[in-house]
Motif scaffolding. Structure first.
Motif, PDB file in Angstrom:
ATOM      1  N   LYS A  10      -3.825   0.150  -2.339  1.00  0.00           N
ATOM      2  CA  LYS A  10      -3.188  -0.692  -0.932  1.00  0.00           C
ATOM      3  C   LYS A  10      -2.702  -0.516  -0.141  1.00  0.00           C
ATOM      4  CE  LYS A  10       1.051  -1.189  -4.387  1.00  0.00           C
ATOM      5  NZ  LYS A  10       1.477  -2.096  -5.145  1.00  0.00           N
ATOM      6  N   PRO A  11      -2.462  -1.242   1.500  1.00  0.00           N
ATOM      7  CA  PRO A  11      -1.436  -0.187   2.708  1.00  0.00           C
ATOM      8  C   PRO A  11      -0.389   0.410   2.280  1.00  0.00           C
ATOM      9  CG  PRO A  11      -2.547  -2.523   2.852  1.00  0.00           C
ATOM     10  CD  PRO A  11      -2.486  -2.016   1.314  1.00  0.00           C
ATOM     11  N   ARG A 127       2.154  -0.408  10.859  1.00  0.00           N
ATOM     12  CA  ARG A 127       1.127  -1.772  11.506  1.00  0.00           C
ATOM     13  C   ARG A 127       0.430  -1.438  13.131  1.00  0.00           C
ATOM     14  NH1 ARG A 127       3.314  -5.382  14.432  1.00  0.00           N
ATOM     15  NH2 ARG A 127       5.139  -5.466  16.008  1.00  0.00           N
ATOM     16  N   HIS A 128       0.584  -0.419  13.356  1.00  0.00           N
ATOM     17  CA  HIS A 128       0.435  -0.304  14.852  1.00  0.00           C
ATOM     18  C   HIS A 128      -1.374   0.932  14.540  1.00  0.00           C
ATOM     19  CE1 HIS A 128       2.934  -2.273  16.614  1.00  0.00           C
ATOM     20  NE2 HIS A 128       3.861  -0.961  16.369  1.00  0.00           N
ATOM     21  N   ILE A 129      -1.425   1.490  13.049  1.00  0.00           N
ATOM     22  CA  ILE A 129      -2.003   2.399  12.804  1.00  0.00           C
ATOM     23  C   ILE A 129      -3.970   1.855  13.177  1.00  0.00           C
ATOM     24  CG2 ILE A 129      -0.652   3.386  11.357  1.00  0.00           C
ATOM     25  CD1 ILE A 129      -2.896   2.895   8.927  1.00  0.00           C
ATOM     26  N   ASP A 130      -4.686   2.321  13.149  1.00  0.00           N
ATOM     27  CA  ASP A 130      -6.091   1.930  12.973  1.00  0.00           C
ATOM     28  C   ASP A 130      -6.656   1.055  11.832  1.00  0.00           C
ATOM     29  OD1 ASP A 130      -8.880   1.807  13.057  1.00  0.00           O
ATOM     30  OD2 ASP A 130      -9.006   3.717  14.084  1.00  0.00           O
ATOM     31  N   PRO A 131      -6.911  -0.492  12.143  1.00  0.00           N
ATOM     32  CA  PRO A 131      -7.351  -0.819  10.639  1.00  0.00           C
ATOM     33  C   PRO A 131      -8.238   0.177   9.636  1.00  0.00           C
ATOM     34  CG  PRO A 131      -8.494  -2.598  12.371  1.00  0.00           C
ATOM     35  CD  PRO A 131      -7.239  -1.145  12.861  1.00  0.00           C
ATOM     36  N   THR A 135      -9.545  -0.145   5.843  1.00  0.00           N
ATOM     37  CA  THR A 135     -10.476  -0.467   5.326  1.00  0.00           C
ATOM     38  C   THR A 135     -11.759   0.853   4.931  1.00  0.00           C
ATOM     39  OG1 THR A 135     -11.042  -1.687   7.430  1.00  0.00           O
ATOM     40  CG2 THR A 135     -13.206  -1.182   6.019  1.00  0.00           C
ATOM     41  N   ARG A 136     -11.430   1.871   5.134  1.00  0.00           N
ATOM     42  CA  ARG A 136     -12.018   3.139   4.940  1.00  0.00           C
ATOM     43  C   ARG A 136     -12.243   3.297   3.216  1.00  0.00           C
ATOM     44  NH1 ARG A 136     -14.989   6.149   7.641  1.00  0.00           N
ATOM     45  NH2 ARG A 136     -15.393   7.457   6.290  1.00  0.00           N
TER      46      ARG A 136
END
Length: 303
Positions: A10-11, A127-131, A135-136
């Motif tokens: 999870k994130p 919260r600014h990292i590449d989404p 996903t990966r």
């Protein structure tokens, strides 16, 4: 096998992984992230928060922070903050006590400091990292989890973690694997009585595709040194402790540790763990076969 295996993501897990990558200053040069990553991140932080992070240590309290993240039922950092804000010091003692008897000296101060760390880190960096990172990592965890029922446990752990072997121990009930991006190629292992948690390097790379990944190059480079080849030969027939390898090489502990680290990062060694204590190393034969296939595949590919 005396323990079960689970794979989760999870994130929130990557949030603590990214924070770990930043505060573990001695590892910055080892990471697959850009050499300038830590400097670029620092420029995003307020001076006050940057100073706070400078004083955070990878110690017992930080290990307990990993435990809190593991125990939190929420998916995102915001949910973790709300969950932790609602916890009294007594609640935290009760929640953490089944996983050991080591606690912060001042639980309320520990809670408040953890809240500040995650709130500021989330707002100023995470919260600014590449989404695509999230996903990966979700895809990685889902694919590994689907293999739990079809691949032998030790084989799946070995392939997933690039060479870890968790020795069955009295009281150990579960191994939990969690993929992480920021702290690649290093795994972060924490043991809490009945559970061992491993945030493993997922070998996920964003950007331009290449036939050989950073991990592939690292695997090939790791054997290009005489002392490392001697280590592989020495651990071929049975696991060897670090001190045994030092004596065999007749080199200093520092130099020997560096050679072993290179071999581990390249996936050429099994690292045997009892809880979160590394006890021995042995040859990971399959990685040698993989390195050969990668080299030949590169040589034989069409131009």
């Amino acid at each position: 096998m005396d323990y079960s295996l689970d794979v989760r993501f999870k994130p929130l897990y990557e949030a603590i992984g990214s924070l770990h990558a930043y505060i573990c200053r001695k590892s910055h040069k080892k990471l697959d992230l850009s050499p300038s990553w830590a400097k670029e991140v620092r420029q995003r932080l307020t001076p006050e928060f940057a100073q706070l992070l400078d004083n955070v240590q990878i110690d017992g309290d930080w290990k307990l922070t990993y435990l809190l993240v593991h125990l939190c039922p929420e998916e995102e950092v915001a949910g973790f903050i709300e969950w932790l804000e609602a916890m009294t010091a007594g609640n935290l003692y009760e929640t953490m006590s089944p996983y050991g008897n080591q606690f912060p000296v001042q639980m309320a101060d520990f809670r408040d400091r953890t809240l500040k760390l995650f709130d500021h880190w989330n707002e100023q960096y995470f919260r600014h990292i590449d989404p695509m990172i999230i996903t990966r990592l979700n895809e990685e965890a889902r694919n590994r989890k689907q293999s739990v029922s079809s691949i032998p446990t030790l084989e799946l752990i070995d392939d997933t973690t690039n060479g870890l072997y968790f020795v069955p121990m009295n009281g150990l009930k579960q191994i939990v694997l969690m993929p992480q991006y920021h702290f690649q190629p290093v795994n972060v292992i924490s043991h809490y009585g009945k559970v061992t948690i491993c945030h493993y390097a997922a070998r996920i790379y964003l950007g331009d595709e290449d036939f050989l990944t950073p991990h592939d190059y690292r695997m090939i480079r790791s054997v290009a040194e005489k002392s490392r080849l001697k280590i592989l030969r020495y651990v071929h027939h049975k696991p060897r402790t670090f001190i045994e390898i030092v004596r065999h090489l007749e080199l200093s502990k520092g130099i020997t540790h560096d050679h072993i680290s290179k071999l581990r990062s390249g996936g050429l060694l099994h690292a045997h763990f009892e809880g979160d204590t590394l006890t021995a190393y042995s040859l990971r034969t399959g990685a040698l076969d993989q390195a050969h296939k990668k080299i030949m595949g590169y040589i034989e590919q069409d131009r």
